[in-house]
Write an enzyme that holds these catalytic residues in place. Sequence first.
Site, short mmCIF file in Angstrom:
data_model
loop_
_atom_site.label_atom_id
_atom_site.label_comp_id
_atom_site.label_asym_id
_atom_site.label_seq_id
_atom_site.Cartn_x
_atom_site.Cartn_y
_atom_site.Cartn_z
N HIS A 179 55.60 26.44 -5.41
CA HIS A 179 55.86 27.86 -5.70
C HIS A 179 57.32 28.14 -5.32
O HIS A 179 57.75 27.75 -4.23
CB HIS A 179 55.01 28.77 -4.82
N HIS A 203 46.06 20.67 -8.23
CA HIS A 203 47.04 19.90 -9.01
C HIS A 203 48.37 20.34 -8.41
O HIS A 203 48.73 21.53 -8.49
CB HIS A 203 46.91 20.25 -10.50
N CYS A 227 46.48 20.53 -15.92
CA CYS A 227 46.45 19.43 -16.89
C CYS A 227 46.28 19.98 -18.31
O CYS A 227 46.90 19.48 -19.26
CB CYS A 227 45.32 18.46 -16.56
N ASN A 276 51.05 24.90 -1.02
CA ASN A 276 49.80 25.12 -0.29
C ASN A 276 48.99 23.83 -0.32
O ASN A 276 48.90 23.17 -1.35
CB ASN A 276 49.00 26.25 -0.93
N HIS A 290 48.56 14.45 -13.30
CA HIS A 290 47.70 15.02 -12.27
C HIS A 290 47.94 14.33 -10.94
O HIS A 290 47.65 13.14 -10.79
CB HIS A 290 46.23 14.91 -12.67
N CYS A 331 40.95 20.57 -15.20
CA CYS A 331 42.09 21.00 -14.38
C CYS A 331 42.98 21.89 -15.25
O CYS A 331 43.48 21.47 -16.29
CB CYS A 331 42.89 19.81 -13.86
N HIS A 340 51.74 21.60 -7.03
CA HIS A 340 52.76 22.49 -7.59
C HIS A 340 53.58 23.09 -6.47
O HIS A 340 53.07 23.34 -5.38
CB HIS A 340 52.14 23.59 -8.44
N ASP A 361 54.25 32.26 -12.51
CA ASP A 361 52.93 32.43 -11.92
C ASP A 361 52.25 33.64 -12.57
O ASP A 361 52.88 34.68 -12.78
CB ASP A 361 53.04 32.62 -10.39
P1 AMP Z 1 47.77 27.70 -5.06
O1 AMP Z 1 47.03 28.65 -4.19
O2 AMP Z 1 48.98 27.13 -4.38
O3 AMP Z 1 46.88 26.65 -5.68
O4 AMP Z 1 48.37 28.58 -6.23
C1 AMP Z 1 47.92 28.53 -7.55
C2 AMP Z 1 48.75 29.53 -8.30
O5 AMP Z 1 48.55 29.34 -9.67
C3 AMP Z 1 48.39 30.99 -7.98
O6 AMP Z 1 49.54 31.67 -7.49
C4 AMP Z 1 47.92 31.53 -9.32
O7 AMP Z 1 48.32 32.86 -9.53
C5 AMP Z 1 48.58 30.58 -10.30
N1 AMP Z 1 47.90 30.42 -11.59
C6 AMP Z 1 46.59 30.20 -11.79
N2 AMP Z 1 46.33 30.06 -13.10
C7 AMP Z 1 47.52 30.19 -13.74
C8 AMP Z 1 47.93 30.16 -15.09
N3 AMP Z 1 47.04 29.94 -16.10
N4 AMP Z 1 49.22 30.36 -15.38
C9 AMP Z 1 50.11 30.58 -14.39
N5 AMP Z 1 49.81 30.61 -13.10
C10 AMP Z 1 48.52 30.42 -12.76
ZN ZN Z 2 45.64 18.41 -13.19
#
Ligand code: AMP
Ligand code: ZN
Length: 109
Positions: free
Chosen positions: A98, A94, A7, A85, A46, A4, A96, A30
């Site tokens: 936005h 995991h 994580c 989302n 997680h 993950c 989060h 992001d």
């Molecule tokens: P979701 O579609 O809600 O799962 O959004 C995941 C978000 O994580 C997306 O907007 C990606 O651009 C962002 N993301 C993915 N990998 C990373 C990373 N290593 N650092 C920062 N943001 C990330």
């Molecule tokens: Zn995780």
Amino acid sequence: MKNCIFCKIAKGEIPKKFGYQDKDIMVFDDINPLAPIHILIVPKKHIKDFNNMDDSRIWNKMRGVAQVMVAKKGIKNKGYRVVINGGGAQIIDHLHLHITGPLGKSAKM
Ligand code: AMP
Ligand code: ZN
């Protein structure tokens, strides 16, 4: 959780500049911003997704950190969105939040 990405960030296995962190929560930009400000509020432990969020302490902390970050980023009165989302709309399994902004008054769902 093995494999993950969030994580791995929480454990320091992937370097990341945090806009805020404490023992439970981390905040970072992001990697693919959809607005001038696009940050993620992420629990360090997680939690798979919104439907698996049952930790009221962490949930309340995420809310508090989100409110502080909205103010700190200067978008409190400039139009912002807080988004989770779920149900397969998410890329990363995991939990989060936005936060995106500034969006102005005309930005509606
Ligand atoms: P979701 O579609 O809600 O799962 O959004 C995941 C978000 O994580 C997306 O907007 C990606 O651009 C962002 N993301 C993915 N990998 C990373 C990373 N290593 N650092 C920062 N943001 C990330
Ligand atoms: Zn995780």
